[in-house]
Design a protein around this motif. Structure first.
Motif, short mmCIF file in Angstrom:
data_model
loop_
_atom_site.label_atom_id
_atom_site.label_comp_id
_atom_site.label_asym_id
_atom_site.label_seq_id
_atom_site.Cartn_x
_atom_site.Cartn_y
_atom_site.Cartn_z
N ALA A 121 34.89 -29.30 -20.67
CA ALA A 121 35.64 -29.11 -19.40
C ALA A 121 34.40 -29.47 -18.24
CB ALA A 121 36.14 -27.83 -19.39
N ALA A 122 33.41 -28.89 -18.41
CA ALA A 122 32.31 -28.91 -17.35
C ALA A 122 31.56 -30.16 -17.46
CB ALA A 122 31.04 -27.68 -17.71
N PHE A 123 31.43 -30.74 -18.40
CA PHE A 123 31.00 -32.06 -18.67
C PHE A 123 31.51 -33.43 -18.18
CE2 PHE A 123 28.91 -35.88 -21.11
CZ PHE A 123 27.72 -35.74 -20.91
N ARG A 124 33.08 -33.26 -18.13
CA ARG A 124 33.81 -33.96 -17.50
C ARG A 124 33.69 -34.18 -15.86
NH1 ARG A 124 38.02 -32.88 -21.19
NH2 ARG A 124 38.61 -31.40 -19.65
N ARG A 125 33.10 -32.97 -15.32
CA ARG A 125 33.12 -32.88 -13.85
C ARG A 125 31.69 -33.31 -13.68
NH1 ARG A 125 35.51 -27.69 -14.94
NH2 ARG A 125 33.40 -26.83 -14.73
N THR A 126 30.52 -33.15 -14.32
CA THR A 126 29.28 -33.62 -14.20
C THR A 126 29.15 -35.13 -14.59
OG1 THR A 126 28.67 -32.75 -15.97
CG2 THR A 126 28.64 -31.07 -14.01
N HIS A 127 29.70 -35.68 -15.57
CA HIS A 127 29.63 -36.78 -16.02
C HIS A 127 30.73 -37.60 -16.40
CE1 HIS A 127 25.73 -34.32 -16.93
NE2 HIS A 127 25.08 -35.62 -16.91
N PRO A 128 31.44 -37.76 -15.46
CA PRO A 128 32.70 -38.43 -15.58
C PRO A 128 32.86 -39.80 -16.13
CG PRO A 128 32.27 -38.53 -13.30
CD PRO A 128 31.42 -37.66 -14.08
N GLY A 129 31.67 -40.48 -16.30
CA GLY A 129 31.41 -41.79 -16.94
C GLY A 129 31.27 -41.99 -18.45
N ILE A 130 31.16 -40.75 -18.87
CA ILE A 130 30.63 -40.69 -20.23
C ILE A 130 31.92 -40.09 -21.02
CG2 ILE A 130 29.17 -39.35 -22.01
CD1 ILE A 130 26.94 -39.29 -19.91
N LYS A 131 32.23 -40.80 -21.98
CA LYS A 131 33.37 -40.55 -23.11
C LYS A 131 32.93 -39.73 -24.10
CE LYS A 131 36.76 -42.90 -25.89
NZ LYS A 131 37.35 -44.09 -26.36
N VAL A 132 33.35 -38.68 -24.25
CA VAL A 132 33.20 -37.92 -25.51
C VAL A 132 34.33 -37.65 -26.29
CG1 VAL A 132 32.30 -35.69 -26.36
CG2 VAL A 132 31.34 -36.60 -24.09
N THR A 133 34.21 -38.01 -27.61
CA THR A 133 35.07 -37.95 -28.60
C THR A 133 34.43 -36.60 -29.72
OG1 THR A 133 34.48 -39.80 -30.12
CG2 THR A 133 35.78 -40.23 -28.63
N THR A 134 35.43 -35.87 -30.35
CA THR A 134 35.07 -34.81 -31.12
C THR A 134 35.85 -34.84 -32.41
OG1 THR A 134 36.66 -33.20 -30.47
CG2 THR A 134 34.57 -33.62 -29.01
N ARG A 135 35.16 -34.35 -33.31
CA ARG A 135 35.75 -33.82 -34.84
C ARG A 135 35.25 -32.73 -35.24
NH1 ARG A 135 34.12 -38.16 -39.50
NH2 ARG A 135 35.21 -36.64 -40.56
N GLU A 136 36.17 -31.81 -35.99
CA GLU A 136 35.85 -30.65 -36.30
C GLU A 136 36.00 -30.78 -38.00
OE1 GLU A 136 38.36 -26.81 -37.27
OE2 GLU A 136 38.30 -27.22 -35.22
N ALA A 137 34.86 -30.24 -38.65
CA ALA A 137 34.72 -30.28 -40.08
C ALA A 137 33.68 -29.29 -40.42
CB ALA A 137 34.18 -31.77 -40.38
N GLY A 138 33.49 -29.00 -41.86
CA GLY A 138 32.28 -28.48 -42.34
C GLY A 138 30.99 -29.03 -42.39
N THR A 139 30.01 -28.22 -42.83
CA THR A 139 28.59 -28.79 -42.53
C THR A 139 28.46 -30.09 -43.57
OG1 THR A 139 27.59 -26.96 -41.85
CG2 THR A 139 26.31 -28.38 -43.12
N GLU A 293 21.07 -42.27 -23.70
CA GLU A 293 20.79 -41.41 -22.80
C GLU A 293 22.01 -40.51 -22.54
OE1 GLU A 293 19.45 -39.62 -19.16
OE2 GLU A 293 18.35 -41.05 -20.74
N SER A 294 23.26 -40.88 -23.11
CA SER A 294 24.44 -40.11 -22.78
C SER A 294 24.43 -39.07 -23.93
CB SER A 294 25.73 -41.37 -23.18
OG SER A 294 25.86 -42.19 -22.40
N ALA A 295 24.00 -39.20 -25.10
CA ALA A 295 23.84 -38.32 -26.28
C ALA A 295 22.99 -37.15 -25.71
CB ALA A 295 23.39 -38.86 -27.39
N MET A 296 21.82 -37.64 -24.95
CA MET A 296 20.77 -36.50 -24.63
C MET A 296 21.60 -35.63 -23.38
SD MET A 296 16.96 -38.37 -24.50
CE MET A 296 17.47 -39.45 -23.36
N ARG A 297 22.22 -36.34 -22.55
CA ARG A 297 22.77 -35.43 -21.63
C ARG A 297 23.78 -34.49 -22.19
NH1 ARG A 297 21.87 -37.10 -16.44
NH2 ARG A 297 20.85 -39.12 -16.22
N LEU A 298 24.63 -35.00 -23.23
CA LEU A 298 25.64 -33.69 -23.61
C LEU A 298 24.88 -32.90 -24.43
CD1 LEU A 298 28.50 -33.34 -24.27
CD2 LEU A 298 28.51 -34.71 -26.40
N ALA A 299 23.80 -33.31 -25.40
CA ALA A 299 23.01 -32.30 -25.82
C ALA A 299 22.48 -31.26 -24.79
CB ALA A 299 21.71 -32.99 -26.64
#
Length: 316
Positions: A121-139, A293-299
């Motif tokens: 939610a915060a990342f969309r406001r600060t970096h609207p040009g970076i598309k983030v996709t997610t998935r949930e799983a075990g280790t 660079e996009s991954a570093m910003r999300l990290a």
């Protein structure tokens, strides 16, 4: 040293490389077939064709699935690069923009329920040009997805003795974001609910809501070190199901402190004083090559979000 005949391997198909990536991520031919919509025999044929071209086994067949051989790790590394380049070429030919501002994030269940939505939610406001996709799983699944090139970053939960999440090479780059003690979720009507914390001795004789282990994931739900055999009255994999069982007065369960703000009405989440402590680390994992660079910003956004609720320990 792995010896692969270059001329033979030039004839491998793109479909075969994609199938191989899926098998490497899923860990079994059956799971890969289901994910791709293929029959298991079709997947087996693609793997067999790759191995004939390589003139060496790429997978070690085991009772619990498959594991990459040293030759398989080489092929996987190249398959990730080749299929990514083909996908980028296809996008360019169709006039679609290159996905240079895209990050694929994996997360364990409770992080996906609380931490990840808050960060996004915060990342969309600060970096609207970076598309983030997610998935949930075990280790195990998240680690395989990183190595198969299907994830850029993964949030992992680790428990003592804090071993590496796998033994493959090259080792994953692991950063410890925080180390926290688990808490106990108690029904609001329970005699322990009126306290600011729970004494370890008061956990004996309680009824518990537990989780079954899945793969290499350790089960959660019962506080460690209790005398005798704890009474587990309900077993549920999903954290929300466990918390709703707590709200219904069915028992107690252990939870990460991060879920305190997401607990349903009728649940109190309390720390435990005395006795063995159940520690968990939040770790950020990626492949050892330089991230985008996009991954570093999300990290960085993930680090900041964790710091807000817990002081991080040193990175590795």
């Amino acid at each position: 040293m792995v010896c692969i005949n270059v001329m033979d391997f030039q004839d491998v198909s793109l479909v075969g490389l994609r199938v191989f990536r899926e098998v490497a991520e899923r860990g079994t031919l059956t799971a890969a077939a289901a994910a791709l919509g293929y029959t298991q025999s079709a997947v087996s044929r693609q793997i067999a064709a790759l191995e004939r071209s390589a003139r060496t086994p790429l997978l070690e067949r085991r009772r619990d699935g498959v594991r990459l051989t040293s030759a398989g790790r080489i092929v996987l590394r190249r398959a990730v690069t080749i299929t990514a380049e083909i996908d980028a070429t296809a996008r360019e030919l169709t006039g679609l923009p290159a996905e240079t501002g895209a990050v694929r994030l994996g997360a364990y269940a409770s992080a996906g329920a609380v931490l990840v939505p808050r960060v996004l939610a915060a990342f969309r406001r600060t970096h609207p040009g970076i598309k983030v996709t997610t998935r949930e799983a075990g280790t195990p699944v998240l680690v395989r997805a990183l190595r198969a090139g299907n994830l850029d970053l993964a949030l992992l939960a680790a428990e003592p003795p804090f071993r590496p999440p796998d033994t493959e090479t090259p080792p994953l780059h692991l950063e410890i974001l925080a180390e926290r003690s688990l808490c106990v979720a108690v029904p609001a009507t329970h005699p322990l609910a009126g306290r600011d914390f729970i004494e370890f001795a008061d956990l004996s004789g309680q009824r518990w809501i537990g989780s079954r282990p899945a793969g290499d994931d350790r089960s959660m739900g019962v506080w460690p070190g209790l005398a005798g055999r704890p009474e587990i009255v309900h077993v549920a994999r999903d954290w929300l199901a466990k918390l709703n069982l707590v709200a219904a007065g069915c028992g107690l369960t252990t939870v990460p402190v991060s879920l305190a703000g997401a607990a349903p009405a009728g649940v109190r989440i309390l720390p435990v004083r005395g006795g063995p402590q159940e520690k968990r680390r939040i770790m950020l994992a990626r492949m050892p090559h330089q991230p985008t660079e996009s991954a570093m910003r999300l990290a960085e956004a993930l680090r900041s979000a964790v710091v807000e609720t817990s002081s991080p320990v040193s990175a590795t």
